[in-house]
Design an enzyme around this catalytic site. Sequence first.
Site, PDB file in Angstrom:
ATOM      1  N   GLU A 198       7.756   2.344  -4.901  1.00  0.00           N
ATOM      2  CA  GLU A 198       6.663   1.647  -4.230  1.00  0.00           C
ATOM      3  C   GLU A 198       5.903   0.797  -5.247  1.00  0.00           C
ATOM      4  O   GLU A 198       5.559   1.283  -6.315  1.00  0.00           O
ATOM      5  CB  GLU A 198       5.727   2.648  -3.561  1.00  0.00           C
ATOM      6  CG  GLU A 198       6.413   3.465  -2.465  1.00  0.00           C
ATOM      7  CD  GLU A 198       5.479   4.446  -1.764  1.00  0.00           C
ATOM      8  OE1 GLU A 198       4.267   4.482  -2.113  1.00  0.00           O
ATOM      9  OE2 GLU A 198       5.951   5.172  -0.882  1.00  0.00           O
ATOM     10  N   HIS A 229       2.863   2.599   2.759  1.00  0.00           N
ATOM     11  CA  HIS A 229       2.244   3.905   2.482  1.00  0.00           C
ATOM     12  C   HIS A 229       0.828   3.920   3.058  1.00  0.00           C
ATOM     13  O   HIS A 229      -0.156   4.187   2.369  1.00  0.00           O
ATOM     14  CB  HIS A 229       2.214   4.182   0.979  1.00  0.00           C
ATOM     15  CG  HIS A 229       2.195   5.642   0.647  1.00  0.00           C
ATOM     16  ND1 HIS A 229       2.994   6.205  -0.316  1.00  0.00           N
ATOM     17  CD2 HIS A 229       1.464   6.673   1.157  1.00  0.00           C
ATOM     18  CE1 HIS A 229       2.751   7.501  -0.407  1.00  0.00           C
ATOM     19  NE2 HIS A 229       1.828   7.805   0.489  1.00  0.00           N
TER      20      HIS A 229
END
Length: 254
Positions: free
Chosen positions: A223, A242
């Site tokens: 990420e 997220h």
Amino acid sequence: RQPVDHPEQYEAVICNGLFLYTPIEKFTNLKYIQLTSAGMDRVPLDYIHVHGITIHNARGVYSVPMAEFAICGVLQLYKQSRFFTDNQRQHRWEKHRGLLELCGKNVCIIGCGSVGTECAKRFSAFGCHVIGVDLHPCEDAAYEVVHSIGALLPTLACADVVVLTLPLTDETRHLIDRTALAAMKPGAILINIARGAIVDTDALIEALTTHLGGAVLDVFEEEPIDQTSPLWDLENVILTPHNSFVGDRNLERM
């Protein structure tokens, strides 16, 4: 994201990724940790246990918005939201005859903690048959039954929707690998609101282009996700950064 000055002065910390930037060994007087996250995979648990440090996570704080996110994601896929949004943008009046119902579907929730149980309650309210899979199975009224992790593959084979809400550990890393994905029935939906590394990304991309109906992905192995990842452009994928934990009552629960 900056190192802490004079970490030896602190006996207690409230944090999330603190020890990614200041090694816990420098907190020589640390006795208590309160995480602002539900996950505990960003702290050195072995060190914490050996040194008798008390640790608590934010269990329950984010469970409601995450469960709502899971419901929202599968409904977007079942009700072809992307198709209708594109048509609205283009001022085009066109019906879609391929919409699905959530009622009556088999839902497998892998990880029957706080987040998983809030998911189970909501899928049950939609008339789904909810089965749990957990590392430590026990009876829970939110589920029709909770199986052990050893029953993962046959449970996946029966599921129309699979929701991942379990913690990331050495045991669960790549739990959803090529074998597990192959066991899922054609048209099934995978929802990952747990940790990205629970799923083998390359195997998932392959499954999404062959037999899976779609995926709702809020977490990823890396990420932010790479700009060149095929996941960005797959029509049967809902991808978010997220973000599933966000809710207007989180601070109250915290």
